[in-house]
Scaffold this active site. Structure first.
Site, PDB file in Angstrom:
ATOM      1  N   ASP A   1      72.235  35.479   9.344  1.00  0.00           N
ATOM      2  CA  ASP A   1      73.586  36.007   9.433  1.00  0.00           C
ATOM      3  C   ASP A   1      74.213  35.362  10.674  1.00  0.00           C
ATOM      4  O   ASP A   1      73.511  34.731  11.480  1.00  0.00           O
ATOM      5  CB  ASP A   1      73.535  37.527   9.567  1.00  0.00           C
ATOM      6  CG  ASP A   1      74.906  38.152   9.746  1.00  0.00           C
ATOM      7  OD1 ASP A   1      75.856  37.723   9.089  1.00  0.00           O
ATOM      8  OD2 ASP A   1      75.012  39.081  10.569  1.00  0.00           O
TER       9      ASP A   1
ATOM     10  N   ASP B   1      77.348  36.870  12.859  1.00  0.00           N
ATOM     11  CA  ASP B   1      77.802  37.803  13.895  1.00  0.00           C
ATOM     12  C   ASP B   1      76.702  38.784  14.287  1.00  0.00           C
ATOM     13  O   ASP B   1      76.149  39.484  13.443  1.00  0.00           O
ATOM     14  CB  ASP B   1      79.030  38.561  13.408  1.00  0.00           C
ATOM     15  CG  ASP B   1      80.193  37.621  13.125  1.00  0.00           C
ATOM     16  OD1 ASP B   1      80.445  36.740  13.954  1.00  0.00           O
ATOM     17  OD2 ASP B   1      80.831  37.765  12.071  1.00  0.00           O
TER      18      ASP B   1
END
Length: 261
Positions: A7, A9
């Site tokens: 991922d 963020d």
């Protein structure tokens, strides 16, 4: 060829606190909106996948009427696009200014995976331009060039729906048993698990209290020698010693194969 899928963020860098939240608030000020999200507000809003979707939550009938905003769906879509463009510009400026620190262990594990011939990817609900900017900031342009990026509106449903991970697996040409995901949120974990992927969670500043049941490993970070990771949950008894390494990732994949057999 196995794959390591990150991922963006909260995983590559602490982007939510130092990048996205300030960028949202600067955008609201740019457009003269009476909105300023606090850290507590934003912690709740992170349950909504996607920046445009978080801003769209403002468009209640009362808010629209009170601020003279358009009520027609197409006009609101155009307005959200303008807000999001401004927000992305503020965010990119924060990345360029080096305001978001890389999380421990990212460059180290990327180098280990590259050396072993693993595929590398990022799967995120954020805009592709934002993801690419963070990735290059964290790992450098040369390493970033070796990543596949799946981001933004390339799928219809955002996390916790599994769509982005299903797209990544299909595009990478691998099966679910050949990939490990690194996430930081419950929404991201649910998306990865729904796609059938083993997942490591590196908790971030906004997600420490979330439910990470089903994760293969939950740690404070991927860890470095001078900044070791704390183990928060270790259901596979992997016992990484301060650092999540390629050996840890391989053990996770082997545990999946053993379970299948």
């Amino acid at each position: 060829m196995p794959a390591l899928i990150f991922d963006c963020d909260g995983v590559l860098a602490d982007t939510e606190r130092y990048g996205h939240l300030p960028a949202f608030n600067r955008t609201f000020a740019d457009f003269g909106l009476p909105v300023h999200w606090s850290e507590a507000d934003y912690a709740d809003l992170l349950r909504i996948g996607g920046g445009k979707e978080r801003m769209a939550s403002l468009l209640t009938p009362d808010f629209v009427a009170a601020n003279g905003l358009p009520a027609a769906p197409e006009a609101q879509k155009e307005l959200l696009a303008a807000w999001h463009k401004s927000k992305s510009q503020h965010y990119a400026a924060a990345v360029e200014d080096g305001q978001m620190p890389a999380r421990p262990g990212i460059v180290r594990i990327v180098d280990e995976a590259r050396s072993a011939g693993w595929q590398l990817a990022v799967a995120s609900t954020s805009a592709e331009s934002s993801v690419r900017a963070v990735l290059e900031h964290v790992v450098g342009p040369e390493r970033a060039a070796g990543f596949r990026i799946y981001a933004g509106d390339v799928v219809a449903r955002k996390k916790p729906a599994p769509d982005i991970y299903e797209l990544a697996i299909e595009d990478l040409g691998i099966s679910t048993k050949d990939a490990v995901v690194v996430e930081d949120s419950e929404n991201g974990l649910r998306a990865a698990l729904a796609a059938g992927l083993k997942t490591i969670v590196t908790v971030s500043s906004y997600t420490a209290g979330e439910n990470f049941g089903g994760a293969a490993l939950v740690v404070s970070s991927l860890g470095e020698i001078d900044e070791p990771a704390d183990i928060l949950s270790d259901p596979l008894a992997l016992r990484p010693r301060g650092e999540v390494t390629l050996a840890t990732l391989t053990a996770i994949l082997e545990s999946l194969e053993a379970k299948a057999s």
